[in-house]
Design a protein around this motif. Structure first.
Motif, PDB file in Angstrom:
ATOM      1  N   THR A 118       0.828  -1.215   0.000  1.00 17.24           N
ATOM      2  CA  THR A 118       0.000   0.000   0.000  1.00 17.24           C
ATOM      3  C   THR A 118       0.856   1.257   0.000  1.00 17.24           C
ATOM      4  OG1 THR A 118      -1.802  -1.111   1.121  1.00 17.24           O
ATOM      5  CG2 THR A 118      -1.719   1.282   1.346  1.00 17.24           C
ATOM      6  N   PHE A 119       1.942   1.227   0.729  1.00 20.64           N
ATOM      7  CA  PHE A 119       2.780   2.410   0.864  1.00 20.64           C
ATOM      8  C   PHE A 119       3.671   2.664  -0.355  1.00 20.64           C
ATOM      9  CE2 PHE A 119       1.752   0.810   5.077  1.00 20.64           C
ATOM     10  CZ  PHE A 119       1.103   1.923   5.583  1.00 20.64           C
ATOM     11  N   PHE A 120       3.744   1.675  -1.252  1.00 17.93           N
ATOM     12  CA  PHE A 120       4.565   1.805  -2.448  1.00 17.93           C
ATOM     13  C   PHE A 120       3.765   1.607  -3.727  1.00 17.93           C
ATOM     14  CE2 PHE A 120       7.108   0.141   1.059  1.00 17.93           C
ATOM     15  CZ  PHE A 120       8.041   1.160   1.188  1.00 17.93           C
ATOM     16  N   GLY A 121       2.446   1.429  -3.592  1.00 19.23           N
ATOM     17  CA  GLY A 121       1.579   1.141  -4.730  1.00 19.23           C
ATOM     18  C   GLY A 121       1.559   2.236  -5.785  1.00 19.23           C
ATOM     19  N   ALA A 122       1.862   3.466  -5.391  1.00 17.45           N
ATOM     20  CA  ALA A 122       1.859   4.566  -6.361  1.00 17.45           C
ATOM     21  C   ALA A 122       3.056   4.497  -7.308  1.00 17.45           C
ATOM     22  CB  ALA A 122       1.849   5.910  -5.639  1.00 17.45           C
ATOM     23  N   VAL A 123       4.134   3.833  -6.875  1.00 22.33           N
ATOM     24  CA  VAL A 123       5.334   3.776  -7.705  1.00 22.33           C
ATOM     25  C   VAL A 123       5.660   2.377  -8.217  1.00 22.33           C
ATOM     26  CG1 VAL A 123       6.392   5.826  -6.704  1.00 22.33           C
ATOM     27  CG2 VAL A 123       6.835   3.608  -5.672  1.00 22.33           C
ATOM     28  N   LEU A 124       5.012   1.354  -7.636  1.00 25.94           N
ATOM     29  CA  LEU A 124       5.261  -0.025  -8.068  1.00 25.94           C
ATOM     30  C   LEU A 124       4.122  -0.517  -8.951  1.00 25.94           C
ATOM     31  CD1 LEU A 124       6.474  -1.733  -4.760  1.00 25.94           C
ATOM     32  CD2 LEU A 124       7.878  -1.015  -6.697  1.00 25.94           C
ATOM     33  N   SER A 125       4.448  -1.356  -9.882  1.00 22.29           N
ATOM     34  CA  SER A 125       3.448  -1.990 -10.732  1.00 22.29           C
ATOM     35  C   SER A 125       2.592  -2.945  -9.898  1.00 22.29           C
ATOM     36  CB  SER A 125       4.165  -2.767 -11.844  1.00 22.29           C
ATOM     37  OG  SER A 125       3.332  -3.731 -12.401  1.00 22.29           O
ATOM     38  N   ASN A 126       1.365  -3.170 -10.357  1.00 18.52           N
ATOM     39  CA  ASN A 126       0.488  -4.145  -9.701  1.00 18.52           C
ATOM     40  C   ASN A 126       1.065  -5.556  -9.768  1.00 18.52           C
ATOM     41  OD1 ASN A 126      -1.162  -1.990  -9.328  1.00 18.52           O
ATOM     42  ND2 ASN A 126      -2.821  -2.746 -10.600  1.00 18.52           N
ATOM     43  N   LEU A 127       1.998  -5.785 -10.681  1.00 18.41           N
ATOM     44  CA  LEU A 127       2.622  -7.107 -10.784  1.00 18.41           C
ATOM     45  C   LEU A 127       3.379  -7.474  -9.507  1.00 18.41           C
ATOM     46  CD1 LEU A 127       3.833  -7.140 -14.492  1.00 18.41           C
ATOM     47  CD2 LEU A 127       1.917  -8.379 -13.475  1.00 18.41           C
ATOM     48  N   TRP A 128       3.760  -6.476  -8.711  1.00 17.58           N
ATOM     49  CA  TRP A 128       4.429  -6.744  -7.437  1.00 17.58           C
ATOM     50  C   TRP A 128       3.498  -7.446  -6.456  1.00 17.58           C
ATOM     51  CZ3 TRP A 128       9.439  -6.061  -5.792  1.00 17.58           C
ATOM     52  CH2 TRP A 128      10.286  -5.446  -6.705  1.00 17.58           C
ATOM     53  N   LEU A 129       2.187  -7.412  -6.729  1.00 14.81           N
ATOM     54  CA  LEU A 129       1.234  -8.123  -5.871  1.00 14.81           C
ATOM     55  C   LEU A 129       1.061  -9.584  -6.287  1.00 14.81           C
ATOM     56  CD1 LEU A 129      -1.611  -5.535  -5.207  1.00 14.81           C
ATOM     57  CD2 LEU A 129      -0.045  -6.555  -3.548  1.00 14.81           C
ATOM     58  N   SER A 130       1.581  -9.961  -7.446  1.00 11.66           N
ATOM     59  CA  SER A 130       1.398 -11.337  -7.931  1.00 11.66           C
ATOM     60  C   SER A 130       1.938 -12.389  -6.973  1.00 11.66           C
ATOM     61  CB  SER A 130       2.038 -11.501  -9.307  1.00 11.66           C
ATOM     62  OG  SER A 130       1.401 -10.663 -10.239  1.00 11.66           O
ATOM     63  N   PRO A 131       3.161 -12.249  -6.439  1.00 10.99           N
ATOM     64  CA  PRO A 131       3.630 -13.264  -5.477  1.00 10.99           C
ATOM     65  C   PRO A 131       2.753 -13.317  -4.231  1.00 10.99           C
ATOM     66  CG  PRO A 131       5.470 -11.953  -6.283  1.00 10.99           C
ATOM     67  CD  PRO A 131       4.218 -11.281  -6.771  1.00 10.99           C
ATOM     68  N   GLN A 132       2.276 -12.158  -3.794  1.00 16.36           N
ATOM     69  CA  GLN A 132       1.405 -12.124  -2.618  1.00 16.36           C
ATOM     70  C   GLN A 132       0.090 -12.829  -2.916  1.00 16.36           C
ATOM     71  OE1 GLN A 132      -1.692 -10.504  -1.985  1.00 16.36           O
ATOM     72  NE2 GLN A 132      -1.644 -11.306   0.100  1.00 16.36           N
TER      73      GLN A 132
END
Length: 187
Positions: free
Chosen positions: A131-145
Motif C-alpha cells: 500500500t505504501f509503495f503502490g503509487a510507484v510499483l506496478s500491480n505485478l508486485w502483488l502477484s507473489p502475494q
C-alpha cells in the motif's frame, strides 16, 4: 455459518471457497484490469471470506480489521463495476489491504501450524506494505502475494482447527484447564 451455535458448512469448506473464487478473479484481473466481470467475481471472493473471518479465533480488533478490509474491497469492486475510474478506486482498495494485512498477520500468529504462521505473516505484511509503495510499483508486485494468499487459504483448509487454533489454555484455581479465545471468551 449463519449462527454461532449451528455449523452449516465446515471450516475446511469455508477456507476452500475463497480459493475457488480467487483463481478466476486473478485471471480476469490480469487479462482485463478493472473489468466488471472480474470485479464481480472479486466481490464474491471477498464475500466468501466474511465467513472465514468470523470463524477464525482472534482478538476482536483483528476481526474488525478483517471485516473493514472486506467492506472496503467490496466497495472498491462495486465502484469499478459502476465505472468509477480505476485511479480513484485503487487507493481505496490499497487502504483496505492494510487492514487485510493486520487481520492476516494476527490470526496467523495465533495458529499452531508453523506453515500457516509463516505464509500468513509474509502474505499479510506484503499486502499491507505494498500500500505504501503502490503509487510507484506496478500491480505485478502483488502477484507473489496473491499466490501466497492461495497457499494460505489452502493451509487453513488443511491444518486450521477452530476448536484449538487461536485459543489460549489457562489454568483455573482448582487446576482445571479452560480454553479462552484471544478476546477473552471462554470456549
Amino acid at each position: 455459518m449463519l449462527t454461532e451455535n449451528r455449523e452449516i458448512l465446515g471450516f475446511r469448506t469455508l477456507a476452500v471457497l475463497p480459493i475457488v473464487l480467487f483463481v478466476p478473479t486473478l485471471a480476469l484481473g490480469l487479462a482485463t484490469k478493472g473489468s466488471p466481470v472480474g470485479e464481480s467475481v472479486g466481490v464474491l471472493f471477498h464475500l466468501s471470506i466474511l465467513f472465514v473471518v468470523s470463524r477464525m479465533n482472534g482478538p476482536m480488533w483483528a476481526k474488525a480489521a478483517g471485516f473493514c478490509w472486506l467492506a472496503l474491497d467490496i466497495t472498491t469492486g462495486a465502484m469499478l463495476i459502476n465505472n468509477v475510474p480505476y485511479d480513484i478506486a485503487w487507493p481505496v482498495r490499497l487502504g483496505g489491504h492494510v487492514l487485510a494485512g493486520v487481520w492476516t498477520v494476527t490470526v496467523s500468529l495465533l495458529c499452531r501450524s508453523t506453515a500457516i504462521r509463516v505464509v500468513g505473516v509474509v502474505s499479510g505484511l506484503w499486502l499491507a506494505l505494498y500500500t505504501f509503495f503502490g503509487a510507484v510499483l506496478s500491480n505485478l508486485w502483488l502477484s507473489p502475494q496473491a499466490f501466497l494468499t492461495l497457499v494460505w487459504f489452502g493451509l487453513l483448509a488443511w491444518k486450521y482447527d477452530p476448536a484449538v487454533d487461536g485459543l489460549d489454555a489457562t489454568q483455573t484455581d482448582n487446576g482445571a484447564v479452560t480454553a479462552r479465545s484471544a478476546d477473552g471468551a471462554t470456549a
